[in-house]
Design a protein around this motif. Sequence first.
Motif, PDB file in Angstrom:
ATOM      1  N   GLY A  47      -0.914  -2.548 -14.031  1.00  0.00           N
ATOM      2  CA  GLY A  47      -1.899  -3.233 -13.457  1.00  0.00           C
ATOM      3  C   GLY A  47      -1.973  -3.445 -11.790  1.00  0.00           C
ATOM      4  O   GLY A  47      -2.682  -3.796 -11.308  1.00  0.00           O
ATOM      5  N   GLU A  48      -0.518  -3.327 -11.229  1.00  0.00           N
ATOM      6  CA  GLU A  48      -0.253  -3.571  -9.959  1.00  0.00           C
ATOM      7  C   GLU A  48      -0.729  -2.332  -8.894  1.00  0.00           C
ATOM      8  O   GLU A  48      -1.055  -1.342  -9.637  1.00  0.00           O
ATOM      9  N   LYS A  49      -1.515  -3.061  -7.754  1.00  0.00           N
ATOM     10  CA  LYS A  49      -1.937  -1.889  -6.853  1.00  0.00           C
ATOM     11  C   LYS A  49      -1.070  -1.855  -5.659  1.00  0.00           C
ATOM     12  O   LYS A  49      -0.534  -2.639  -5.069  1.00  0.00           O
ATOM     13  N   ILE A  50      -0.782  -0.416  -5.376  1.00  0.00           N
ATOM     14  CA  ILE A  50       0.016  -0.104  -4.228  1.00  0.00           C
ATOM     15  C   ILE A  50      -1.041   0.663  -3.256  1.00  0.00           C
ATOM     16  O   ILE A  50      -1.641   1.624  -3.641  1.00  0.00           O
ATOM     17  N   ILE A  51      -0.826   0.479  -1.956  1.00  0.00           N
ATOM     18  CA  ILE A  51      -1.402   1.161  -1.092  1.00  0.00           C
ATOM     19  C   ILE A  51      -0.548   2.156  -0.545  1.00  0.00           C
ATOM     20  O   ILE A  51       0.583   1.749   0.021  1.00  0.00           O
ATOM     21  N   ILE A  52      -1.140   3.468  -0.214  1.00  0.00           N
ATOM     22  CA  ILE A  52      -0.257   4.572   0.263  1.00  0.00           C
ATOM     23  C   ILE A  52      -0.940   4.670   1.592  1.00  0.00           C
ATOM     24  O   ILE A  52      -1.936   4.793   1.645  1.00  0.00           O
ATOM     25  N   SER A  53       0.023   4.569   2.739  1.00  0.00           N
ATOM     26  CA  SER A  53      -0.367   4.432   3.763  1.00  0.00           C
ATOM     27  C   SER A  53      -0.826   6.056   4.342  1.00  0.00           C
ATOM     28  O   SER A  53      -0.745   6.819   3.764  1.00  0.00           O
ATOM     29  N   ARG A  54      -1.757   5.924   5.391  1.00  0.00           N
ATOM     30  CA  ARG A  54      -2.329   7.122   5.799  1.00  0.00           C
ATOM     31  C   ARG A  54      -1.064   8.208   6.376  1.00  0.00           C
ATOM     32  O   ARG A  54      -1.551   9.445   6.322  1.00  0.00           O
TER      33      ARG A  54
END
Length: 67
Positions: A47-54
């Motif tokens: 359920g954790e959300k991770i942002i992958i940088s551009r």
Amino acid sequence: CTLTALELRWEHIGLFRCGKSTVLNLNAVHSLRSQPGGRIEAKLQNGEKIIISRRYTPALREKLQGG
């Protein structure tokens, strides 16, 4: 050990560098969603959300396409 070294050593089991200070296990990703600004949000199985940088988004797209 640096994150780059960790990624190179363990990429065969699914580790992927997705940010300046983050390594992501691609085997734990449940879904991916495009975000504004060229980023991608990865929702993990827990359920954790991770942002992958551009900066790392093109490498992720290439890896997912089998390149």
